[in-house]
Scaffold this motif. Structure first.
Motif, PDB file in Angstrom:
ATOM      1  N   SER A   9       0.841  -1.199   0.000  1.00  0.00           N
ATOM      2  CA  SER A   9       0.000   0.000   0.000  1.00  0.00           C
ATOM      3  C   SER A   9       0.874   1.246   0.000  1.00  0.00           C
ATOM      4  N   GLN A  10       2.152   1.084   0.442  1.00  0.00           N
ATOM      5  CA  GLN A  10       3.148   2.149   0.348  1.00  0.00           C
ATOM      6  C   GLN A  10       4.512   1.538   0.590  1.00  0.00           C
ATOM      7  N   ALA A  11       5.548   2.183   0.041  1.00  0.00           N
ATOM      8  CA  ALA A  11       6.923   1.745   0.265  1.00  0.00           C
ATOM      9  C   ALA A  11       7.860   2.912  -0.001  1.00  0.00           C
ATOM     10  N   SER A  12       9.009   2.878   0.675  1.00  0.00           N
ATOM     11  CA  SER A  12      10.021   3.908   0.448  1.00  0.00           C
ATOM     12  C   SER A  12      11.401   3.324   0.714  1.00  0.00           C
ATOM     13  N   VAL A  13      12.396   3.982   0.174  1.00  0.00           N
ATOM     14  CA  VAL A  13      13.785   3.598   0.407  1.00  0.00           C
ATOM     15  C   VAL A  13      14.550   4.859   0.788  1.00  0.00           C
ATOM     16  N   THR A  14      15.401   4.704   1.824  1.00  0.00           N
ATOM     17  CA  THR A  14      16.186   5.813   2.349  1.00  0.00           C
ATOM     18  C   THR A  14      17.659   5.460   2.286  1.00  0.00           C
ATOM     19  N   VAL A  15      18.482   6.407   1.850  1.00  0.00           N
ATOM     20  CA  VAL A  15      19.929   6.247   1.814  1.00  0.00           C
ATOM     21  C   VAL A  15      20.542   7.445   2.538  1.00  0.00           C
ATOM     22  N   ASP A  16      21.368   7.172   3.524  1.00  0.00           N
ATOM     23  CA  ASP A  16      22.029   8.237   4.297  1.00  0.00           C
ATOM     24  C   ASP A  16      21.042   9.277   4.807  1.00  0.00           C
ATOM     25  N   GLY A  17      19.891   8.823   5.296  1.00  0.00           N
ATOM     26  CA  GLY A  17      18.898   9.711   5.882  1.00  0.00           C
ATOM     27  C   GLY A  17      18.002  10.431   4.905  1.00  0.00           C
ATOM     28  N   ALA A  18      18.217  10.231   3.604  1.00  0.00           N
ATOM     29  CA  ALA A  18      17.392  10.903   2.595  1.00  0.00           C
ATOM     30  C   ALA A  18      16.564   9.878   1.829  1.00  0.00           C
ATOM     31  N   THR A  20      15.152   8.300  -1.223  1.00  0.00           N
ATOM     32  CA  THR A  20      15.526   8.331  -2.647  1.00  0.00           C
ATOM     33  C   THR A  20      14.382   7.892  -3.542  1.00  0.00           C
ATOM     34  N   GLY A  21      13.384   7.243  -2.970  1.00  0.00           N
ATOM     35  CA  GLY A  21      12.231   6.816  -3.742  1.00  0.00           C
ATOM     36  C   GLY A  21      11.095   6.426  -2.826  1.00  0.00           C
ATOM     37  N   SER A  22       9.878   6.730  -3.238  1.00  0.00           N
ATOM     38  CA  SER A  22       8.706   6.306  -2.466  1.00  0.00           C
ATOM     39  C   SER A  22       7.522   6.173  -3.408  1.00  0.00           C
ATOM     40  N   ILE A  23       6.626   5.265  -3.039  1.00  0.00           N
ATOM     41  CA  ILE A  23       5.417   5.032  -3.829  1.00  0.00           C
ATOM     42  C   ILE A  23       4.223   4.837  -2.907  1.00  0.00           C
ATOM     43  N   GLY A  24       3.045   4.976  -3.486  1.00  0.00           N
ATOM     44  CA  GLY A  24       1.815   4.599  -2.818  1.00  0.00           C
ATOM     45  C   GLY A  24       1.492   3.173  -3.225  1.00  0.00           C
ATOM     46  N   PRO A  25       0.230   2.856  -3.510  1.00  0.00           N
ATOM     47  CA  PRO A  25      -0.132   1.486  -3.880  1.00  0.00           C
ATOM     48  C   PRO A  25       0.611   0.998  -5.118  1.00  0.00           C
ATOM     49  N   ASP A  68      -3.491  -2.303 -14.470  1.00  0.00           N
ATOM     50  CA  ASP A  68      -4.938  -2.152 -14.307  1.00  0.00           C
ATOM     51  C   ASP A  68      -5.298  -1.195 -13.177  1.00  0.00           C
ATOM     52  N   ILE A  69      -4.489  -1.176 -12.124  1.00  0.00           N
ATOM     53  CA  ILE A  69      -4.806  -0.320 -10.973  1.00  0.00           C
ATOM     54  C   ILE A  69      -4.079   1.021 -11.030  1.00  0.00           C
ATOM     55  N   ALA A  70      -3.291   1.249 -12.092  1.00  0.00           N
ATOM     56  CA  ALA A  70      -2.474   2.457 -12.228  1.00  0.00           C
ATOM     57  C   ALA A  70      -1.551   2.624 -11.028  1.00  0.00           C
ATOM     58  N   GLY A  71      -0.937   1.511 -10.608  1.00  0.00           N
ATOM     59  CA  GLY A  71      -0.023   1.523  -9.476  1.00  0.00           C
ATOM     60  C   GLY A  71       1.385   1.922  -9.887  1.00  0.00           C
ATOM     61  N   SER A  72       2.244   2.038  -8.891  1.00  0.00           N
ATOM     62  CA  SER A  72       3.643   2.406  -9.094  1.00  0.00           C
ATOM     63  C   SER A  72       4.541   1.277  -8.629  1.00  0.00           C
ATOM     64  N   ALA A  73       5.812   1.360  -9.003  1.00  0.00           N
ATOM     65  CA  ALA A  73       6.802   0.369  -8.586  1.00  0.00           C
ATOM     66  C   ALA A  73       7.968   1.063  -7.897  1.00  0.00           C
TER      67      ALA A  73
END
Length: 144
Positions: A9-18, A20-25, A68-73
């Motif tokens: 439903s959501q995900a993110s990645v952090t490198v050195d406290g910043a 760098t990428g995040s998504i919703g569903p 179909d759901i217009a999701g992100s990766a």
């Protein structure tokens, strides 16, 4: 190529406290290029993942794809998916060499985007903190 795909439903990645990428569903894709892989495998993996019917339809059945759901990766390089676990210390000799891994990771990301899936990334080779809310949970392992 080898991937672990998680419906999120959501995900993110952090490198050195910043971040760098995040998504919703959508999908968190941990991806590993294996020794001997080529762009052909990266393209096949992207096509396979784009078509996976693992999102719920109106009846609650897993019958819809990320398209179909217009999701992100969120795409994160993960060479440890190549681990040889015969002993107590993992070996990674079956992973692609770093230069090849980076090239194929970038090619995979390009293909995912070309298929119409908005994508965010981690940083290849970095120490990353990945945060996610697994939806279902649904987690699949794919080898191509």
């Amino acid at each position: 190529m080898r991937a672990v795909v998680q419906r999120v439903s959501q995900a993110s990645v952090t490198v050195d406290g910043a971040v760098t990428g995040s998504i919703g569903p959508g999908l968190l894709i941990l991806i590993c290029a294996m020794a001997g892989d080529t762009e052909t495998q990266a393209e096949a993996m992207a096509a396979k993942i784009a078509k996976l019917r693992i999102f719920k339809d109106e009846a609650g059945k897993m019958n819809r794809s990320i398209l179909d759901i217009a999701g992100s990766a969120l795409i994160v390089s993960q060479f440890t998916l190549a681990a040889d676990l015969r002993g107590n210390r993992p070996g990674f000799s079956t992973a692609a060499a770093p230069a090849d891994g980076k090239r194929l990771y970038d090619h995979f990301t390009t293909r995912i985007k070309a298929l119409g899936i908005p994508a965010a990334n981690g940083i290849f080779g970095a120490n990353m903190a990945v945060s996610l809310t697994n939806d279902g949970p649904v987690t699949l392992c794919i080898d191509l």
